[in-house]
Design an enzyme around this catalytic site. Structure first.
Site, PDB file in Angstrom:
ATOM      1  N   CYS A   1       3.948 -19.096  17.940  1.00 48.57           N
ATOM      2  CA  CYS A   1       2.945 -19.415  16.816  1.00 48.57           C
ATOM      3  C   CYS A   1       2.872 -20.919  16.578  1.00 48.57           C
ATOM      4  CB  CYS A   1       3.277 -18.959  15.409  1.00 48.57           C
ATOM      5  SG  CYS A   1       3.099 -17.022  15.579  1.00 48.57           S
TER       6      CYS A   1
ATOM      7  N   ARG B   1       3.773 -23.241  23.376  1.00 53.33           N
ATOM      8  CA  ARG B   1       4.691 -22.239  22.739  1.00 53.33           C
ATOM      9  C   ARG B   1       4.710 -21.023  22.776  1.00 53.33           C
ATOM     10  NH1 ARG B   1       6.312 -25.626  18.374  1.00 53.33           N
ATOM     11  NH2 ARG B   1       6.601 -23.820  17.021  1.00 53.33           N
TER      12      ARG B   1
ATOM     13  N   TRP C   1       1.653 -15.412  18.196  1.00 57.56           N
ATOM     14  CA  TRP C   1       2.780 -14.480  18.985  1.00 57.56           C
ATOM     15  C   TRP C   1       2.971 -13.471  18.338  1.00 57.56           C
ATOM     16  CZ3 TRP C   1       7.462 -12.752  19.478  1.00 57.56           C
ATOM     17  CH2 TRP C   1       8.057 -12.634  21.037  1.00 57.56           C
TER      18      TRP C   1
ATOM     19  N   ASN D   1       3.547 -19.195  10.451  1.00 61.88           N
ATOM     20  CA  ASN D   1       4.481 -19.145  11.490  1.00 61.88           C
ATOM     21  C   ASN D   1       5.672 -18.650  10.847  1.00 61.88           C
ATOM     22  OD1 ASN D   1       5.827 -19.548  13.807  1.00 61.88           O
ATOM     23  ND2 ASN D   1       5.479 -21.791  13.957  1.00 61.88           N
ATOM     24  N   GLY D   2       6.129 -17.738  11.348  1.00 62.35           N
ATOM     25  CA  GLY D   2       7.539 -17.120  10.786  1.00 62.35           C
ATOM     26  C   GLY D   2       7.394 -15.720  10.551  1.00 62.35           C
TER      27      GLY D   2
ATOM     28  N   GLU E   1      22.140 -19.135  34.749  1.00 61.68           N
ATOM     29  CA  GLU E   1      20.956 -20.048  34.511  1.00 61.68           C
ATOM     30  C   GLU E   1      19.983 -20.061  35.793  1.00 61.68           C
ATOM     31  OE1 GLU E   1      18.940 -21.302  32.323  1.00 61.68           O
ATOM     32  OE2 GLU E   1      17.803 -22.667  33.478  1.00 61.68           O
TER      33      GLU E   1
ATOM     34  N   LYS F   1      16.171 -18.408  35.390  1.00 56.28           N
ATOM     35  CA  LYS F   1      14.920 -19.135  35.673  1.00 56.28           C
ATOM     36  C   LYS F   1      14.342 -18.227  36.457  1.00 56.28           C
ATOM     37  CE  LYS F   1      14.736 -21.393  33.731  1.00 56.28           C
ATOM     38  NZ  LYS F   1      15.184 -21.859  32.622  1.00 56.28           N
TER      39      LYS F   1
ATOM     40  N   GLU G   1      12.399 -15.434  34.706  1.00 52.50           N
ATOM     41  CA  GLU G   1      11.343 -15.759  33.660  1.00 52.50           C
ATOM     42  C   GLU G   1       9.931 -15.986  34.339  1.00 52.50           C
ATOM     43  OE1 GLU G   1      13.523 -19.297  32.150  1.00 52.50           O
ATOM     44  OE2 GLU G   1      12.690 -18.266  30.215  1.00 52.50           O
TER      45      GLU G   1
ATOM     46  N   HIS H   1      35.724  -5.908  40.723  1.00 55.34           N
ATOM     47  CA  HIS H   1      35.684  -5.354  39.541  1.00 55.34           C
ATOM     48  C   HIS H   1      34.624  -4.201  39.038  1.00 55.34           C
ATOM     49  CE1 HIS H   1      39.361  -7.511  38.887  1.00 55.34           C
ATOM     50  NE2 HIS H   1      38.482  -8.496  39.096  1.00 55.34           N
TER      51      HIS H   1
ATOM     52  N   LYS I   1       7.844 -20.762  24.213  1.00 56.47           N
ATOM     53  CA  LYS I   1       8.627 -21.917  24.354  1.00 56.47           C
ATOM     54  C   LYS I   1       9.596 -22.119  23.515  1.00 56.47           C
ATOM     55  CE  LYS I   1       9.885 -25.703  26.533  1.00 56.47           C
ATOM     56  NZ  LYS I   1      10.611 -25.675  28.104  1.00 56.47           N
TER      57      LYS I   1
HETATM   58  O1  M6R Z   1      14.679 -24.978  22.437  1.00 52.00           O
HETATM   59  P1  M6R Z   1      15.655 -24.272  22.945  1.00 52.00           P
HETATM   60  O2  M6R Z   1      16.330 -24.949  23.890  1.00 52.00           O
HETATM   61  O3  M6R Z   1      16.671 -24.191  21.804  1.00 52.00           O
HETATM   62  O4  M6R Z   1      15.546 -22.821  23.306  1.00 52.00           O
HETATM   63  C1  M6R Z   1      16.283 -22.005  23.589  1.00 52.00           C
HETATM   64  C2  M6R Z   1      15.837 -20.722  24.521  1.00 52.00           C
HETATM   65  O5  M6R Z   1      14.911 -20.125  23.759  1.00 52.00           O
HETATM   66  C3  M6R Z   1      15.215 -21.377  25.571  1.00 52.00           C
HETATM   67  O6  M6R Z   1      16.177 -22.166  26.440  1.00 52.00           O
HETATM   68  C4  M6R Z   1      14.684 -20.211  26.710  1.00 52.00           C
HETATM   69  O7  M6R Z   1      15.913 -19.518  27.203  1.00 52.00           O
HETATM   70  C5  M6R Z   1      13.782 -20.860  27.938  1.00 52.00           C
HETATM   71  N1  M6R Z   1      12.767 -20.099  27.920  1.00 52.00           N
HETATM   72  C6  M6R Z   1      14.596 -20.904  29.106  1.00 52.00           C
HETATM   73  O8  M6R Z   1      13.777 -21.253  30.075  1.00 52.00           O
END
Ligand code: M6R
Length: 592
Positions: free
Chosen positions: A2, A27, A72, A98-99, A469, A473, A476, A492, A587
């Site tokens: 949002c 966002r 959102w 927003n919230g 990570e 990536k 996503e 295991h 975001k």
């Molecule tokens: O703004 P932040 O770094 O606190 O956000 C945390 C996660 O939401 C953020 O890293 C998310 O996992 C990303 N989409 C990763 O690419």
């Protein structure tokens, strides 16, 4: 998640707000809406899906006051009706939020009993009706909004546009809100971040939780929500480097941000020994040291805790900000919590910090976005200074955080200068890394794996977090099932998943666990896996492909994650996915 935007000025409000919302697009949103005041009436334009070209949107021209919102969906489906802003029953004001109103069911039942009708499934409409209820006794909208806000549970930021006067009110709690004022004091902006209005002004007012802002008669006033008292505020100037949003000739923000890492890993550590000294001393004498974050930032928190253990010999523990329950009574005075966040507005992380603070522990943070909530809650504040990260998938923020963590850990054991030199060396190697040849190698690998659905990534030691990570990536952006594992887990259980042709990425650095890592790779290879090596350790004969990363020693997590970012990017492009705004993701995750 949002976005909110408000404008009062001498320009076409619809255009300014649409542009603002477009700059908040990163966002994440599924629908949007704009309300402007014209001829003493509020006009609303709402739509599902993307905003489109600013020049083409001319639904409500000739207005100079208005608010906008990117939604959102949380409560109620993605429909035009549920999109914000929402009208009051008499159409005298509109609200965008927003919230999440956590007590929305309770409030809705109470309001229904009092005869209020609801036309949407949103929790926002509860706020609108609650303000209407307050207006039965109090005639002033600002006061009614303040009292209604005090009845809301949860993290909410709201913005209100009134019909009768050129009047915008906004109240902040949890979700971000910042105000902008033009140099000639003719234009006022309210938004979820400074990026959205940075092309208009560099003068900003950062707001705290439970503060209310009112723009009326070309004047901005700030109030405490608790008692309605007016408070003073400071206008701050932001640096252009902190707000520049431009693809700079690249097709997507993601590839631009990946390439920028050659510089951003250095920028993030552009601190002097003295600037780190206070935190270093605090860490040395801390009872317990924790690192915390979520998603990519959570993996960076893991990597930083690893450095603090391995290099600084501190017993640092990594925590997930959304799994803190069992630590609530353990964290207290004498402890330090290091928060990692790109946005500084992640609700889970902020909640973790709230009880950290309440329990008397100190907070340190490394955040990318200026003036964020996390930074303002911190006793030791650091910025990763990577410039705006627009692609939803985090790349340069992660490596910047890791780089800073590496410097911090070395500073604890008096190796500050050495660490700085190592970071500079890696930054230099990366300056020659992003070649056409590398891109072609990755594109050809992508071509061979693009039809597979399940992939595994194995890492060990300092590359364990890279496996997590790296896999996140690719998930996503490609929507493929990529799973990262500690190579030690293989025997295991995980090896049961490996079949003939299963793609397995193995991260191999020239480090003390390389033999174990190579053995793990050999074991999956022996079971017919399509094994791909990534790292600075020379290619093993059985790898189908090997993506070489620069030699980086303890900084290998930075160089080894980059091939995954590139695989994610090029595979996403081949699959025709929305690279910078992948489906379902936001975001900045400002709700829990
Ligand atoms: O703004 P932040 O770094 O606190 O956000 C945390 C996660 O939401 C953020 O890293 C998310 O996992 C990303 N989409 C990763 O690419």
């Amino acid at each position: 998640m949002c976005g909110i935007f408000g404008y009062i000025g001498d320009k076409d409000a619809e255009k300014v707000i649409t542009e603002g919302l477009k700059r908040l697009e990163y966002r994440g949103y599924d629908s949007w809406g704009i309300a402007v005041k014209k001829d003493d009436k509020i006009h609303i334009h709402k739509k599902i899906g993307e905003i489109g070209d600013v020049e083409e949107i001319k639904q409500l021209p000739g207005a100079f006051v208005g608010i906008g919102h990117t939604r959102w969906a949380t409560h109620g489906g993605v429909t035009k009706n549920n999109a914000h802003p929402h009208f009051s029953t008499d159409m005298s004001f509109v609200v965008a939020q927003n919230g999440i109103v956590e007590n929305f069911q309770e409030l809705k039942s109470m309001l229904e009993e009092k005869g209020f009708k609801f036309e949407t499934q949103t929790d926002t409409e509860v706020i609108v009706r609650l303000i209407e209820l307050k207006l039965r006794d109090i005639k002033e909208l600002r006061e009614a909004a303040r009292l209604a806000f005090l009845d809301l549970k949860g993290r909410n930021t709201i913005i209100i546009l009134e019909q009768n006067t050129d009047h915008i009110i906004a109240i902040r709690n949890g979700s971000p809100l910042v105000a902008g004022i033009s140099a000639d004091r003719k234009e006022y902006f309210l938004a979820s971040d400074i990026l959205s209005f940075a092309h208009h002004t560099d003068q900003v007012v950062f707001m705290n939780d439970y503060q209310m802002v009112e723009i009326k008669d070309r004047k901005l006033s700030l109030f405490e929500v608790e008692n309605g008292n007016e408070i003073e505020y400071k206008i701050q100037k932001v640096e252009p480097g902190e707000v520049n949003i431009d693809k700079e000739g690249h097709e997507h923000f993601m590839i631009k941000e990946i390439i920028e890492q050659q510089y951003t890993i250095k920028e993030a550590t552009n601190y002097t020994k003295d600037e780190l000294a206070e935190l270093v001393e605090a860490l040395k004498s801390a009872k317990n040291v924790y690192t915390v974050g979520a998603g990519t930032a959570g993996y960076a928190a893991g990597q930083i805790a690893y450095y603090l253990r391995k290099i600084a010999k501190l017993n640092a523990v990594e925590l997930k900000s959304y799994e803190m329950e069992s630590y609530k009574d353990l964290i207290g005075e004498g402890d330090i919590m290091i928060a990692i966040s790109q946005s500084g507005e992640t609700a889970d992380t902020i909640e973790a910090l709230e009880f950290t603070k309440k329990n008397g522990a100190k907070i340190a943070s490394i955040v990318n976005m200026m003036g964020s909530t996390t930074t303002r809650m911190s006793d030791y504040k650091f910025y990763s200074r990577s410039g705006p990260e627009i692609c939803v998938a985090s790349t340069k923020a992660f490596t910047a955080q890791v780089s800073w963590g590496y410097l911090l850990a070395n500073a604890v054991v008096d190796k500050f200068e050495e660490a700085k030199a190592n970071i500079a060396k890696v930054s230099e190697s990366l300056q020659n890394y992003f070649t056409e040849e590398l891109f072609e190698q990755i594109k050809s690998l992508v071509d061979r794996i693009k039809d597979q659905e399940h992939f595994f990534v194995l890492g060990r030691g300092m590359n364990y977090y890279v496996s997590l990570e790296g896999a996140l990536k690719v998930k996503e952006i490609t929507y493929k099932h990529f799973e990262g594992f500690a190579a030690g887990e293989l025997k295991h259980g995980v090896i049961a998943l490996v079949d003939k042709g299963t793609p397995v990425f193995c991260i191999v650095s020239d480090d003390e666990v390389k033999n174990d890592m190579v053995s793990a790779a050999a074991e999956v290879n022996a079971r017919g896996a399509f094994t791909v090596g990534i790292g600075d350790n020379p290619k093993q004969a059985f790898f189908e492909d090997f993506i070489e990363a620069p030699q980086a020693g303890d900084l290998s997590p930075i160089t080894n994650v980059i091939p995954f970012q590139l695989i994610s990017y090029f595979l996403g492009v081949v699959l025709g996915n929305n690279i910078d705004k992948p489906r379902n993701l936001a975001k900045s995750v400002t709700v829990k």
